[in-house]
Scaffold this active site. Structure first.
Site, PDB file in Angstrom:
ATOM      1  N   ARG A  47       0.836  -1.206   0.000  1.00  0.00           N
ATOM      2  CA  ARG A  47       0.000   0.000   0.000  1.00  0.00           C
ATOM      3  C   ARG A  47       0.866   1.249   0.000  1.00  0.00           C
ATOM      4  NH1 ARG A  47      -3.830  -1.076   5.007  1.00  0.00           N
ATOM      5  NH2 ARG A  47      -4.405   1.116   4.623  1.00  0.00           N
ATOM      6  N   CYS A  81      -0.678   6.061   9.065  1.00  0.00           N
ATOM      7  CA  CYS A  81      -1.100   4.770   8.511  1.00  0.00           C
ATOM      8  C   CYS A  81      -2.288   5.046   7.601  1.00  0.00           C
ATOM      9  CB  CYS A  81      -1.446   3.784   9.629  1.00  0.00           C
ATOM     10  SG  CYS A  81      -2.726   4.341  10.758  1.00  0.00           S
TER      11      CYS A  81
END
Length: 281
Positions: free
Chosen positions: A172, A232
Site C-alpha cells: 500500500r 497509517c
C-alpha cells in the site's frame, strides 16, 4: 502548591532538565509582531525556541469570519486548536514571546486561555529575552505534540522538522496494493518511511524485545533522537510505531490523526507518491 501567574526562567529550566514537558506541562511560543516590523514569528520559531515549545499563532486561532485581526475564536475552535498542541484540561501552560520588549503578545494568549476557562496558565517572566540573558539554551528542533494535522504535514514537506513513518503494509505504501477504503488509491506522503506495524510483533503477537525494535528503526533510517510523526490508513496502526518508539525511549511520537485517508483526499497529485495509479484530478 498554587500555580504562579509569572514563572521565572530558572523554574522552567529546571522543569526542562527534569523532562516534565508533556501532557502535564506545555510551553508555547506565542510571538506575534506588527507588520511594519517585518519579522516572521513562525520562521524565527523554527530557527530558535525553548526546547519542547510549540508555536501558538494568534492569526490562526481566531475568528476567521471577522474583518478585524485575530478576534477571539469560538470555544470549540479554541479547544480544537490547543488540543492539537497537546494541551488538555489538566495541562499547565507556560506562554512566552520573543519580543525585544521581553513580553508583547504572550499576555494576549495568557488572557485567551483564561477567557475559555483554563486557569492553569502562566507567563514566562521576561520572555525569551530574559531566558537568553540568563544563559539558558534554545534549539531549532521541534518536538511535536502527540497529534499532528494536515497543515503540519504539509508544512513539513518543506521544513522537514520531523520524520514521518508509515505503518501500512509496504504494498500500500508503494502504491501497488489496493487501499481498503473506497475512493482512495494507495501511495505515500513524500519523504515518508515505510515501517509496517507487523514488523514490531513476533509470530505469537508479542511486542519484540527493545533491542530488536531499535534495530528495526535504525535499519529503516529512523533517528530516534529526532522528532517523529507516525501515520497509517486512518490513525490506528500508526500507534504501533508510536508505542515501539516509546519503548525505545523516544520522548513522544506525534500521530497524524487524519492519516492517508485525509492526505489522499486533500493533497495535490504531486504529493501522492506511488508506483501505481497515484492521484489524478
Amino acid at each position: 502548591m498554587a500555580l504562579q501567574t509569572l514563572i521565572a526562567a530558572r523554574w522552567l529550566a529546571e522543569a526542562l532538565k527534569s523532562n516534565r514537558i508533556g501532557p502535564s506541562l506545555r510551553v508555547l511560543d506565542t510571538s506575534w509582531y506588527l507588520p511594519k516590523l517585518k519579522r516572521d514569528a513562525k520562521k524565527e520559531f523554527r530557527q530558535r525556541h525553548i526546547a519542547g515549545a510549540g508555536f501558538f499563532d494568534i492569526d490562526q486561532c481566531c475568528d476567521k469570519t471577522s474583518p478585524l485581526d485575530h478576534m477571539l475564536p469560538t470555544e470549540d475552535e479554541f479547544a480544537d486548536y490547543v488540543g492539537r498542541l497537546g494541551i488538555g484540561n489538566q495541562t499547565h501552560v507556560v506562554v512566552y514571546d520573543a519580543s525585544d520588549f521581553g513580553s508583547f503578545s504572550a499576555p494576549r494568549v495568557w488572557w485567551m486561555f483564561r477567557v475559555f476557562g483554563h486557569q492553569a496558565v502562566s507567563l514566562l517572566d521576561g520572555g525569551l529575552k530574559n531566558w537568553l540573558r540568563e544563559g539558558h539554551p534554545v534549539t531549532g528542533e521541534y518536538s511535536k505534540p502527540e497529534q499532528t494535522d494536515y497543515e503540519d504535514m504539509l508544512d513539513n514537506l518543506e521544513s522537514k522538522r520531523f520524520q514521518v513513518v508509515d505503518a501500512r503494509p509496504q504494498g500500500r505504501f508503494r502504491g501497488v496494493e489496493p487501499e481498503p477504503r473506497d475512493n482512495t488509491e494507495p501511495g505515500h506522503i513524500p519523504c515518508s518511511i515505510s515501517l509496517p506495524f507487523t514488523s514490531f510483533l513476533s509470530e505469537a503477537g508479542m511486542e519484540k524485545p527493545t533491542q530488536e525494535l531499535r534495530s528495526l528503526f535504525k535499519g529503516a533510517g529512523v533517528d530516534l533522537g529526532k522528532p517523529l510523526c507516525v501515520t497509517c490508513g486512518s490513525g490506528v496502526t500508526a500507534c504501533h510505531v508510536a508505542l515501539a518508539a516509546h519503548l525505545c525511549g523516544h520522548p513522544g511520537a506525534a500521530v497524524y490523526d487524519g492519516a492517508w485517508s485525509e492526505w489522499y483526499t486533500r493533497a495535490l497529485p504531486e504529493h501522492v507518491i506511488s508506483e501505481g495509479r497515484g492521484k489524478h484530478v
